[in-house]
Motif scaffolding. Structure first.
Motif, short mmCIF file in Angstrom:
data_model
loop_
_atom_site.label_atom_id
_atom_site.label_comp_id
_atom_site.label_asym_id
_atom_site.label_seq_id
_atom_site.Cartn_x
_atom_site.Cartn_y
_atom_site.Cartn_z
N CYS A 250 -2.22 12.98 -2.64
CA CYS A 250 -2.06 11.87 -3.31
C CYS A 250 -1.65 10.66 -2.94
CB CYS A 250 -1.51 12.01 -4.71
SG CYS A 250 -2.05 13.49 -6.02
N PHE A 251 -1.02 10.48 -2.34
CA PHE A 251 -0.55 9.82 -1.44
C PHE A 251 -1.05 9.14 -0.97
CE2 PHE A 251 1.09 8.06 2.51
CZ PHE A 251 2.00 6.65 2.09
N VAL A 252 -2.01 9.56 0.49
CA VAL A 252 -2.57 10.01 1.42
C VAL A 252 -4.79 8.83 0.81
CG1 VAL A 252 -4.99 10.48 3.17
CG2 VAL A 252 -2.38 10.61 3.14
N LEU A 253 -4.95 9.89 -0.21
CA LEU A 253 -6.19 9.50 -1.02
C LEU A 253 -5.47 7.61 -1.77
CD1 LEU A 253 -6.98 12.10 -2.73
CD2 LEU A 253 -8.19 11.18 -0.69
N ALA A 254 -4.83 7.51 -2.62
CA ALA A 254 -4.36 6.34 -3.36
C ALA A 254 -3.76 5.34 -2.11
CB ALA A 254 -2.93 6.37 -3.85
N ALA A 255 -3.44 5.24 -0.79
CA ALA A 255 -2.82 4.54 -0.03
C ALA A 255 -4.38 4.25 0.73
CB ALA A 255 -2.04 5.00 0.90
N THR B 179 0.56 -1.37 0.27
CA THR B 179 -0.01 0.09 -0.11
C THR B 179 0.59 1.56 -0.46
OG1 THR B 179 -1.99 -1.38 0.72
CG2 THR B 179 -1.61 1.51 1.31
N VAL B 180 1.67 0.91 0.84
CA VAL B 180 2.54 2.73 1.07
C VAL B 180 3.57 2.98 -0.85
CG1 VAL B 180 5.03 3.46 2.12
CG2 VAL B 180 3.14 2.11 3.63
#
Length: 258
Positions: A186-191, A40-41
């Protein structure tokens, strides 16, 4: 929810309030969960970086253009938000599938002899996330660029800088807060994504959000599902806290309202 992580799981849909650390032990000692978390990361970071690379140049173009009706460009940028996120994700099935647009076109042109396996892969998941998240990156970078005093660029040019040097020495450094805000979003929403991996990926392409869903809805194990939820919450919270420590949250608020 934090208190629920210490409840005792009895059987599917049944738990007791007897306090236990078994749920945390299962997460901490089982590499199965660690693999999902690391993936996920990785997927979240890859998606954020690609969004930064692809999103900076459209944002710069919108900011630098002399087009009188710049608001039309911004309107085109937010038009995708008028369509359901789920429908936009489903559209990639008709693009990347064996009978999708790309495969059908390549087959008719004789470039390939059999359909390419593009759907239900990690690449398809990342493509779907890019489609969803790229406007957030562009808006955040654009808002950051709009806050730059253009006289600074003129001053750099008058001091002998070329256009490329002025961009590298003035524009790029001053736009980094917006770029950082876009990376965080983008990172928070993607993860934390669930729908995109569920629709465009296979079982091996699932992210941590899918694991949480399966634990709660499939196994009906609410205590362990709560534990996994807290883990993801802490992970994303640490990313947001790190950004806030060095950048502040005001830039993200500007980008979301841009």
């Amino acid at each position: 929810m934090a208190a629920y992580t210490f409840f005792t799981f009895v059987t599917a849909g049944v738990e007791t309030s007897a306090l236990t650390f078994d749920n945390w032990k299962e997460f901490l000692l089982d590499s199965y969960y660690h693999g999902f978390l690391l993936k996920t990361v990785r997927v979240g970071a890859m998606t954020a970086v690609i969004c930064a690379v692809l999103g900076y140049f459209p944002a710069y173009f919108i900011w630098a253009t002399t087009f009188r009706h710049k608001w039309l460009l911004l309107l085109l940028l937010i038009v995708p938000f008028w369509i359901s996120f789920t429908i936009r994700t489903f559209s990639w099935i008709h693009i990347l599938g064996e009978q999708g647009l790309i495969n059908v076109t390549l087959l008719k042109l004789g470039i390939i002899s059999e359909p390419l396996p593009m759907l239900y892969t990690e690449g398809a998941v990342i493509m779907g996330l890019l489609h969803f998240l790229l406007p957030y990156m562009i808006l955040n970078v654009y808002v950051s660029l709009e806050s730059i005093d253009r006289t600074l660029i003129s001053a750099a040019r008058s001091m002998g800088c070329t256009s490329a040097q002025a961009f590298r020495e003035v524009t790029l450094p001053l736009s980094l807060p917006g770029l950082g805000a876009g990376l965080l979003l983008c990172f928070v929403l993607a993860a934390g994504s669930y729908v995109t991996p569920q629709l465009l990926g296979s079982g091996r392409d699932a992210l941590f959000g899918n694991l949480i869903y399966d634990t709660i809805m499939g196994q009906l194990n609410w205590p362990l599902g709560a534990t996994l939820s807290i883990v993801l919450f802490v992970l994303l919270g640490c990313a947001a806290a790190a950004y806030t420590r060095y950048m502040g949250m005001s830039q993200i608020m500007k980008g979301l309202g841009g």
